[in-house]
Design a protein around this motif. Sequence first.
Motif, PDB file in Angstrom:
ATOM      1  N   SER A 135       0.916  -1.651  -0.485  1.00 50.13           N
ATOM      2  CA  SER A 135       0.294  -0.174  -0.008  1.00 50.13           C
ATOM      3  C   SER A 135       0.827   1.531   0.157  1.00 50.13           C
ATOM      4  N   GLY A 136       0.348   2.877   0.175  1.00 51.45           N
ATOM      5  CA  GLY A 136       0.562   3.858  -0.161  1.00 51.45           C
ATOM      6  C   GLY A 136       0.452   4.732  -0.164  1.00 51.45           C
ATOM      7  N   SER A 137       0.592   6.027  -0.244  1.00 51.24           N
ATOM      8  CA  SER A 137      -0.249   7.269  -0.149  1.00 51.24           C
ATOM      9  C   SER A 137      -1.147   7.327  -1.481  1.00 51.24           C
ATOM     10  N   THR A 138      -2.687   7.188  -1.790  1.00 54.24           N
ATOM     11  CA  THR A 138      -3.288   7.270  -2.940  1.00 54.24           C
ATOM     12  C   THR A 138      -3.862   8.094  -3.505  1.00 54.24           C
ATOM     13  N   SER A 139      -4.030   8.215  -4.647  1.00 57.39           N
ATOM     14  CA  SER A 139      -3.503   8.685  -5.903  1.00 57.39           C
ATOM     15  C   SER A 139      -5.225   8.205  -6.504  1.00 57.39           C
ATOM     16  N   ASP A 140      -5.328   9.147  -7.828  1.00 53.32           N
ATOM     17  CA  ASP A 140      -6.608   8.786  -8.839  1.00 53.32           C
ATOM     18  C   ASP A 140      -6.490   7.590  -9.713  1.00 53.32           C
ATOM     19  N   TYR A 141      -6.960   6.739  -9.601  1.00 51.80           N
ATOM     20  CA  TYR A 141      -7.422   5.388 -10.352  1.00 51.80           C
ATOM     21  C   TYR A 141      -6.433   5.385 -11.342  1.00 51.80           C
ATOM     22  N   TRP A 142      -6.154   6.686 -12.030  1.00 50.19           N
ATOM     23  CA  TRP A 142      -5.601   6.004 -13.564  1.00 50.19           C
ATOM     24  C   TRP A 142      -4.110   6.389 -13.439  1.00 50.19           C
ATOM     25  N   SER A 143      -3.770   6.621 -12.073  1.00 48.38           N
ATOM     26  CA  SER A 143      -2.352   6.593 -11.837  1.00 48.38           C
ATOM     27  C   SER A 143      -1.742   5.467 -10.954  1.00 48.38           C
ATOM     28  N   ASP A 144      -2.418   5.108 -10.645  1.00 49.51           N
ATOM     29  CA  ASP A 144      -2.591   4.472  -9.172  1.00 49.51           C
ATOM     30  C   ASP A 144      -2.122   2.924 -10.081  1.00 49.51           C
ATOM     31  N   ALA A 145      -0.839   2.645  -9.849  1.00 46.89           N
ATOM     32  CA  ALA A 145      -0.246   1.169 -10.190  1.00 46.89           C
ATOM     33  C   ALA A 145      -1.112   0.025 -10.194  1.00 46.89           C
ATOM     34  N   LEU A 482     -15.880   5.086 -13.732  1.00 41.87           N
ATOM     35  CA  LEU A 482     -14.756   5.976 -13.902  1.00 41.87           C
ATOM     36  C   LEU A 482     -15.213   7.019 -14.736  1.00 41.87           C
ATOM     37  N   CYS A 483     -16.747   6.675 -15.303  1.00 48.16           N
ATOM     38  CA  CYS A 483     -17.506   8.106 -16.075  1.00 48.16           C
ATOM     39  C   CYS A 483     -17.224   9.361 -15.274  1.00 48.16           C
ATOM     40  N   ALA A 484     -18.143   7.989 -14.332  1.00 48.60           N
ATOM     41  CA  ALA A 484     -18.251   9.682 -13.267  1.00 48.60           C
ATOM     42  C   ALA A 484     -17.488  10.517 -12.573  1.00 48.60           C
ATOM     43  N   HIS A 485     -16.133   9.639 -12.432  1.00 46.39           N
ATOM     44  CA  HIS A 485     -15.139  10.697 -11.970  1.00 46.39           C
ATOM     45  C   HIS A 485     -14.234  11.757 -13.418  1.00 46.39           C
ATOM     46  N   GLU A 486     -15.312  11.725 -14.651  1.00 47.99           N
ATOM     47  CA  GLU A 486     -14.934  12.332 -15.868  1.00 47.99           C
ATOM     48  C   GLU A 486     -13.736  12.289 -16.470  1.00 47.99           C
ATOM     49  N   TYR A 487     -13.159  10.929 -16.288  1.00 54.45           N
ATOM     50  CA  TYR A 487     -12.751  10.796 -17.266  1.00 54.45           C
ATOM     51  C   TYR A 487     -12.365  10.106 -18.368  1.00 54.45           C
ATOM     52  N   ASN A 488     -11.479  10.779 -19.664  1.00 58.43           N
ATOM     53  CA  ASN A 488     -11.431  11.030 -20.802  1.00 58.43           C
ATOM     54  C   ASN A 488     -10.805   9.976 -21.527  1.00 58.43           C
ATOM     55  N   PRO A 499     -12.174   1.968 -27.573  1.00 57.41           N
ATOM     56  CA  PRO A 499     -13.046   3.927 -26.964  1.00 57.41           C
ATOM     57  C   PRO A 499     -14.388   3.792 -26.296  1.00 57.41           C
ATOM     58  N   TYR A 500     -14.491   3.544 -24.655  1.00 54.01           N
ATOM     59  CA  TYR A 500     -15.526   4.160 -23.960  1.00 54.01           C
ATOM     60  C   TYR A 500     -16.633   5.072 -24.057  1.00 54.01           C
ATOM     61  N   LEU A 501     -18.074   4.593 -24.575  1.00 56.74           N
ATOM     62  CA  LEU A 501     -18.814   5.810 -24.863  1.00 56.74           C
ATOM     63  C   LEU A 501     -19.363   6.062 -23.367  1.00 56.74           C
ATOM     64  N   CYS A 502     -19.532   6.648 -22.141  1.00 54.67           N
ATOM     65  CA  CYS A 502     -19.765   6.910 -21.662  1.00 54.67           C
ATOM     66  C   CYS A 502     -21.433   6.966 -21.966  1.00 54.67           C
ATOM     67  N   PRO A 503     -22.420   6.094 -20.374  1.00 48.40           N
ATOM     68  CA  PRO A 503     -23.755   7.332 -20.742  1.00 48.40           C
ATOM     69  C   PRO A 503     -24.005   8.446 -20.525  1.00 48.40           C
ATOM     70  N   GLU A 504     -24.958   9.399 -20.966  1.00 47.20           N
ATOM     71  CA  GLU A 504     -25.309  10.346 -20.737  1.00 47.20           C
ATOM     72  C   GLU A 504     -24.979  10.745 -19.566  1.00 47.20           C
ATOM     73  N   SER A 505     -25.956  10.171 -18.949  1.00 47.04           N
ATOM     74  CA  SER A 505     -25.761  10.046 -16.468  1.00 47.04           C
ATOM     75  C   SER A 505     -25.289   8.871 -16.209  1.00 47.04           C
ATOM     76  N   PHE A 506     -25.263   9.722 -15.169  1.00 42.09           N
ATOM     77  CA  PHE A 506     -24.504   8.339 -14.121  1.00 42.09           C
ATOM     78  C   PHE A 506     -24.319   8.599 -12.895  1.00 42.09           C
ATOM     79  N   ASN A 507     -25.691   8.262 -12.258  1.00 39.03           N
ATOM     80  CA  ASN A 507     -25.018   8.233 -10.528  1.00 39.03           C
ATOM     81  C   ASN A 507     -24.323   7.695  -9.741  1.00 39.03           C
TER      82      ASN A 507
END
Length: 661
Positions: A135-145, A482-488, A499-507
């Motif tokens: 474990s270690g310091s926490t970062s966003d998922y896309w930069s967390d090995a 991940l879409c809810a985290h506004e990932y590009n 490429p992944y098409l995010c839904p128009e809305s996701f709670n």
Amino acid sequence: MGPIPTKWKGFCQNNTKEGVTCNRKLIGARYFNKGYSSMLTDLHNQSTPSSSPRDTEGHGTHTLSTAAGRFISSANAYGFGNGTAKGGSPGARVAAYKVCWPPVDDGVGCCDADILAAFDAAIHDGVNILSVSISGSTSDYWSDATAIGAFHAVKNGIVVVCSGGNDGPEEGTVSNVAPWIITVGANTIDREFPSYVELGNKKRLKGQSLSPKGLPAKKLYPLAWAGDIKAAHASQGDALSCIDGTLDPKKAKGKIIACLDGDIPRVEKGKSVADAGGVGMIIANDNTYGNEVAADAHVLPTSHIPASDAPTLFSYINSTKSPKAYITRAITQLDTKPAPVMASFSSRGPNPVSPEILKPDITAPGVNILAAYSQAALPTDMASDKRRVLFNFVSGTSMSSPHVAGIAGLLKTLHPEWSPSVIKSAIMTTARTRDNMNKRMRDWTAEDATPFGYGAGHIRLLHAMDPGLVYDLAMHDYLNFLCAHEYNQTMFRVFIKKPYLCPESFNILDFNYPSITVPDLVGSVSILRTVKNIGPPGTYTARIQEPIGVFVSVEPKILKFERTGEKKNFRITLEARKAEASTHFVFGRLIWSDGVHRVRSPIVVRVGEAKTYDSGGMGGLQPSPPKNAASVVRDGRATTTLASLKYWLKPSRKPVKTTRK
């Protein structure tokens, strides 16, 4: 054991006497150090000191044997805890993937490139379960090995279990928080190793120890507070902590010395006392460390006492000109109460990346855990300790994580069709939040623990085998998360090729997780969940334990399942009661029951705007030197090799307490 399954694609690297020799139990042992080597070259222009999967530190051996060690009779360390030991999945094949090396500069020893390469290899080799005690310091998922590697493993049907970290008890310190990971906290078990301090005034103080040595004779020995026998050049604070060279040998000789915990490892304090001529040691907690005491393999007779008893000891020493004491030999004591108790070092929620997801997910034994140990390792991490042991007691979320991995292995064997999310749900919804006195599980402070410490509760294998209902998740659910985290699309590329098409809305609150967390309840909110029946047909009724100040309702209140595999939706509505609402987190629970099964989900709510937790640091305590290797015990195909990231991880063993706050 029978022949190695033909599906297995792994191997033992350097399969020699000097390396690691495989057999029908240990079917893989590999090492990954290209990232580490590159770092050494860049920083110090030196090459990697070792190229072998062999464990020279003990951590990898301990965690892997906890996950899947065979039955071993007469297992003990220093004569304590003697009995038959086994891992969680004793019949499982195992493989070890070593990714951690001697720390460099600021303690970095486990590099992202190596961690990702190990995940890639494990997927290719055909593992079923990955136990990752890092474990270690926490970062966003896309930069967390670990999050990236775990995502690809779960995509291939592999269950990934990770330690939650050792930065407790501060809030918001939990790591490995991706929802596709099973994140584990640490608690005590119903076994301890009491050693009593008997004072000259007939008072008796209960401590803990694993010291194999007893005092030379059963008599009272002169007793001194370390600060009163300090060397002339030493500061009062250093002497109280019994730092090496701070005690006056003329004053210490033949005495039992009382030291404060903190500043240096406890075992090193004992060496300082022994070097000064002391015959025994008492380690007393101050309020910083409270009543949590540790059983350590000291080099001289020692007892570690809680803060509640420290005033009694100090008062006695100050009340007489010739204080005396005796330390009893430590013993192994079973059926202790209360247990389990949450460990202070176990990292706590809220989740610093996604506060809508409760982390840790579960808690398991992680204090004074006896398991196999490498004889190439120092049992106390102290260079002067020449002892070697086959088994050792170690504490940390590194030790609790493989307990859960072992249970996941048994569940996978019993139910090979279960997905990683079903296994996680079964483990979480059947957990227990009461101790062996049938009271609410306690924290290290003796107050009630909360889901930020234990998640859904303490793991229970027999109940997890038949959970009744489960909260299932598919890969598109994780991608929508991940879409809810506004990932590009650039961020998505580390998780999927296309490429992944995010839904128009996701709670994100509708993410079908086995726990329910609303970090910023304003007015009311309605949350959707779906449960799947994996038991016989039956009718389940909802029961709510409401968080203080929050009204909770479920619609429908009754779910009738006519067949196995059937799914049902329900909505849970939470509304803040203005007169009672608290701006702090409050806790409740949703329970579905058919009279046989009890499907529990913790409810965590905070009324008002959510608090932000700093996810960039390790907290006040620094970990021990990096440890060896994630352990693994399945099948799948190779995924693409992922790029190196500038993010460093550290193994999750209980940290040495280096500072007092």
